[in-house]
Enzyme design. Structure first.
Site, PDB file in Angstrom:
ATOM      1  CE  LYS A  54      56.026  40.781  33.111  1.00  0.00           C
ATOM      2  NZ  LYS A  54      57.041  41.003  34.345  1.00  0.00           N
ATOM      3  CD  GLN A  98      56.150  40.553  37.878  1.00  0.00           C
ATOM      4  OE1 GLN A  98      56.117  40.308  36.805  1.00  0.00           O
ATOM      5  NE2 GLN A  98      56.549  41.974  37.817  1.00  0.00           N
ATOM      6  CG  ASP A 121      63.008  39.974  33.618  1.00  0.00           C
ATOM      7  OD1 ASP A 121      62.504  40.203  32.761  1.00  0.00           O
ATOM      8  OD2 ASP A 121      62.462  39.656  35.293  1.00  0.00           O
TER       9      ASP A 121
END
Ligand code: NDP
Length: 299
Positions: A54, A98, A121
């Protein structure tokens, strides 16, 4: 094999190129550089790989990447304090924690402490509610990437029968909401669904997000249907002893015989997830600065 292969790798490269173009314009015309902060708690090897990749792609599209690596025993208090700091930092437009988090941390609490406008997200409860009520939100990356590929392949999705196998909060449910938003007739199937094979056979669009290797065979696929295989499963390699390979939730070879179009694994939905994370960061940055959102990169 008759199906068209939907090349997620190429599609994702195109999305990243579009993001990069917008970022260049933002820098030149507004003197703004979008920033993405990724928080990793602990040393889960798969998570470390995701976070590295990422970070690399964030920099490649010209954005600022901030990585926060915390010890596995970090307290909830310290993690929430970091998120609060990131929420209040105007140079950061997207925050990603994460998952999975170590067991002593409450994931819901942590995710819901992110400013919804920076929740790239799309997991914050506010964004879930906004998506569910058809309002502007941050959309979870994997379903967003799947939707982009479906729109590109079909044009309009209106009136198509869509079956989503899997009802998780991160894939199945938001995928179903997005398809509903595009006027599909949507069925959500799960482990308690009766006669799953027959349900799948009714799908013009079949999305598999189950987490079971090659569970959906070709004879569950309606001839000509579009199959989006979200699953990523590592299995022992059938021919190379001691090696492994990645497969989806769909039995690719048999499904590709009957489907009209299909995403491969790897190289289908997977690459779109990070591309959409970057697209979401760009969108968040434009919204934060009252600028027009990039077209085609949001739901
Ligand atoms: P979850 O484990 O959270 O959810 C799986 C879903 O599948 C559940 O709703 C479950 O039903 C359903 N299910 C399980 N077994 C069956 C069965 N035998 N028949 C019908 N339904 C079943 O998984 P995720 O949604 O997080 O992920 C799904 C897959 O997608 C995984 O392979 C994951 O690795 C992959 N993934 C890929 C991403 C990408 O970037 N391409 C990103 C995220 C995930 P129930 O609710 O009844 O238990």
């Amino acid at each position: 094999m008759s199906a068209t292969i939907i090349d997620g790798k190429a599609f994702a490269a195109n999305v990243r190129a579009q993001v990069a173009e917008h970022v260049t314009r933002l820098k030149e015309e507004q003197n703004i550089t979008p920033g993405l902060a990724v928080v990793l708690v602990g040393e889960d090897p798969a998570s470390q790989v995701y976070v590295r990749s990422k970070g690399k792609m964030t920099v490649e599209v010209g954005m600022n990447s901030f990585e926060h690596k915390l010890e596995a025993d970090t307290s909830e208090y310290d993690l929430l304090a970091l998120i609060d700091q990131l929420n209040n930092d105007p140079t950061i437009h997207g925050i990603l924690v994460q998952l999975p988090l170590p067991g002593h941390l409450n994931s819901d609490l942590v995710i819901n402490s992110i400013d919804p406008a920076k929740d790239v997200d799309g997991f914050h409860i506010s964004n879930v509610g906004l998506l569910g009520t058809g309002q502007k939100s941050m959309v979870p990356c994997t379903p967003l990437g799947s939707l982009m590929m479906l729109r590109d392949h079909h044009g309009s999705l209106s009136g198509l029968n869509a079956v989503v196998v899997g009802r998780s909060n991160i894939v199945g449910k938001p995928m179903a909401q997005l398809l509903l938003g595009d006027s599909c007739t949507v069925t959500i199937a799960h482990s308690r669904t009766k006669d799953l094979a027959e349900v799948c056979r009714g799908a013009d669009i079949l999305v598999a997000a189950v987490g079971r290797p090659e569970m959906i065979p070709g004879d569950w696929v309606k001839p000509g249907a579009t199959v989006i295989d979200v699953g990523i499963n590592r299995i022992p390699h059938p021919e190379k002893e001691g090696k492994t390979k990645l497969v989806g939730d769909v039995h690719y070879e048999s499904a590709a015989e009957v489907a009209g179009a299909i995403t491969p694994v790897p190289g289908g939905v997977g690459p779109m997830t990070i591309a959409c994370l970057l697209a979401n960061t760009l969108t968040a940055c434009c919204r934060a600065n009252g600028l027009t959102e990039p077209e085609g990169l949001t739901a």
